[in-house]
Design a protein around this motif. Sequence first.
Motif, mmCIF file in Angstrom:
data_model
loop_
_atom_site.group_PDB
_atom_site.id
_atom_site.type_symbol
_atom_site.label_atom_id
_atom_site.label_comp_id
_atom_site.label_asym_id
_atom_site.label_seq_id
_atom_site.Cartn_x
_atom_site.Cartn_y
_atom_site.Cartn_z
ATOM 1 N N LEU A 76 6.680 72.725 14.223
ATOM 2 C CA LEU A 76 7.670 71.684 14.527
ATOM 3 C C LEU A 76 8.750 71.633 13.452
ATOM 4 O O LEU A 76 9.923 71.390 13.759
ATOM 5 C CB LEU A 76 6.987 70.318 14.647
ATOM 6 C CG LEU A 76 7.910 69.159 15.044
ATOM 7 C CD1 LEU A 76 8.568 69.411 16.402
ATOM 8 C CD2 LEU A 76 7.148 67.829 15.068
ATOM 9 N N ILE B 55 5.517 74.187 21.728
ATOM 10 C CA ILE B 55 6.426 73.526 20.782
ATOM 11 C C ILE B 55 7.595 74.450 20.446
ATOM 12 O O ILE B 55 8.753 74.030 20.417
ATOM 13 C CB ILE B 55 5.662 73.115 19.512
ATOM 14 C CG1 ILE B 55 4.621 72.037 19.836
ATOM 15 C CG2 ILE B 55 6.612 72.616 18.430
ATOM 16 C CD1 ILE B 55 3.608 71.787 18.734
ATOM 17 N N ALA C 217 9.005 68.810 22.540
ATOM 18 C CA ALA C 217 8.332 69.483 21.435
ATOM 19 C C ALA C 217 7.541 68.481 20.610
ATOM 20 O O ALA C 217 6.397 68.740 20.222
ATOM 21 C CB ALA C 217 9.357 70.204 20.555
#
Length: 629
Positions: free
Chosen positions: A474, A440, A452
């Motif tokens: 994230l 990610i 991602a």
Amino acid sequence: MWALRRASVHLSWFIPEDVVVAWLPWNRGLSSGTARICCAKSEIARSCLVEPQNEHFDELLSSTRFYNTSSSSSKSYREVRTFSSQPDAKSSGEKDDDLEDGFSELETPHNATHESTSGDESDDGSDLSEEEGVADDAQSELEVLDTETDVEATKSLKTRATSAMTKAILAAPASSVNTVLDKWVEEGKEVTQIDLTLTMLQLRKRRMFLKALQLSEWMESTKHVEFVERHYASRVDLISKVRGPNKAEQYLKQIPESFRGEVVYRTLLANFVSANNVKKSEELFNKMKSLEFPVTCFCCNQLLLLYKRADKKKIADVLLLMEKENIKPSIFTYQILIHVKGNVNDITGMEQIVETMKAEGVKPNTQIQKSLAKYYAISGLKDKSEAVLKEIEGDDIEKNRWACQLLLPIYASLGRDDEVERIWKVCQPDTRLSEFMAGIEAFGLLKKIENAEAAFERMLKMLKKPTSKHFGVLLKVYADNKMLAKGKDLVKRMAESGCNTGPLTWDAIVKLYVRAGEVEKADSILEKAIKQKRGKPLFTSYIAVLDQYANRGDIHNAEKMFLKMRWAGYNPRVRQYQSLLRAYINAKAPAYGFSDRMKADNIFPNKALASQLAQADAFRKSAVAELLD
């Protein structure tokens, strides 16, 4: 002596040209020949120190479980110095080193850490993106676990299933460990030393320090374990993490004198270093010297960690002390020095340290190789960075699967989409959690947001209960790419999922708004986090907001943020003063008394800060102009 000395004459490879080395009390006895290397060109003689939406974030702040911290050093200042000049009443936001040094686990202070039930929000004190290294607290714990029983228990931790006792304690509320164990005994169940040791290791592994402390207290009060020095050292460490090192220092005085040895003191030293308390760390080190404890590489490494963050000029003093005491550097010593050189983009110096290490027969470990690849990448030396990455990978990445999580982000920072795709393919279809996190991050660096997000959704399906750390990776991608709307939606998902919140979550949210240009919102979020008194926001959270105010030339709010950092326990460094002074420069306002403020905090300018001071001085009015005004 050792090769660090021979790398060039009198350690000059490590001492910057413009640096004055301040002699610590324990260095005063060095010969005049050694002292000559510390002559310098600095302008100031150094003295020695002996220290989403509102409702979305509100939901997170009001979560029932928090990762709790309290600073042991936040009240160390008895006075607050006034502003350099009176802030303009019309400054915006009326409502109330050249590079930042840091490498995550080396930088990670665990000040007064209460655990959350799930062990979430475990890394307090450093940006998620900072370089990983050997954790200070991990070192101290490993140093404490030095008996045959603990060695066997550590081995058993990898092979044995979790015991019934451990499961009972893990399932119990944080405040009821004593009750669970008393009931365990009443029911006639066996309490063995190996079970107690394994349980302690499990609690530490999960960073459930409050439960670990309660277990330690129960073990002593019920006499199930005969306490020796290592047990008291472990208690000191746990008290430091739960209640702060000052409380641990008070407890140390209660330990029987026969068990108040070097291991106990060095454990407390590591925790004062972790809290960035320069004064207490130096006082404790000097006390250990006065008690005639041996000067160990472990203690010197702790001082190197401390000065890496607080005062790089004193690193040379520690190296001289190590030479004087004939202490051979450990691989961790080299690791710290490589980080110091890499953080200031001194690639030549970094490579000299590596050559010195190899000459001493010390082979670079994976963490050092990772650091080298990272710093080469930052300096634009792509070929050198990729060469180190190939060394890490080895001949067969399938066999060296563990390397994938290290390779992904660095290849991404080099812009190597093809290499990221190749490594990511190796991780399919049985992707590990660490690989998801690295993937990610890598896709975020390559600005492949959809990739991602897809990796994040796959990771969530694998997890029974995702934590804020998983959401945070994230969220950082969104912050770095200034995707405020998506960041707000992710924060809402975090709140709805019941994630624990703490410094890492706050840091990611603050940076999300800062990088979207909404510094006032970031400031208000940080203020809410502070008022909760449920944790200590990260240094990077404060500095992100301070930098934005400085860039705007907003002296009023920059000064307020500077004071908030002091009140939070972040003792002033060159980094804060550089940012604050930039606010005066951008506002074209004279910074009256700035040099005196710095001297009072024992902060002395490097070249960059000295240049800023000269620039700010240019705004000072002449005597005639002041009379006319």
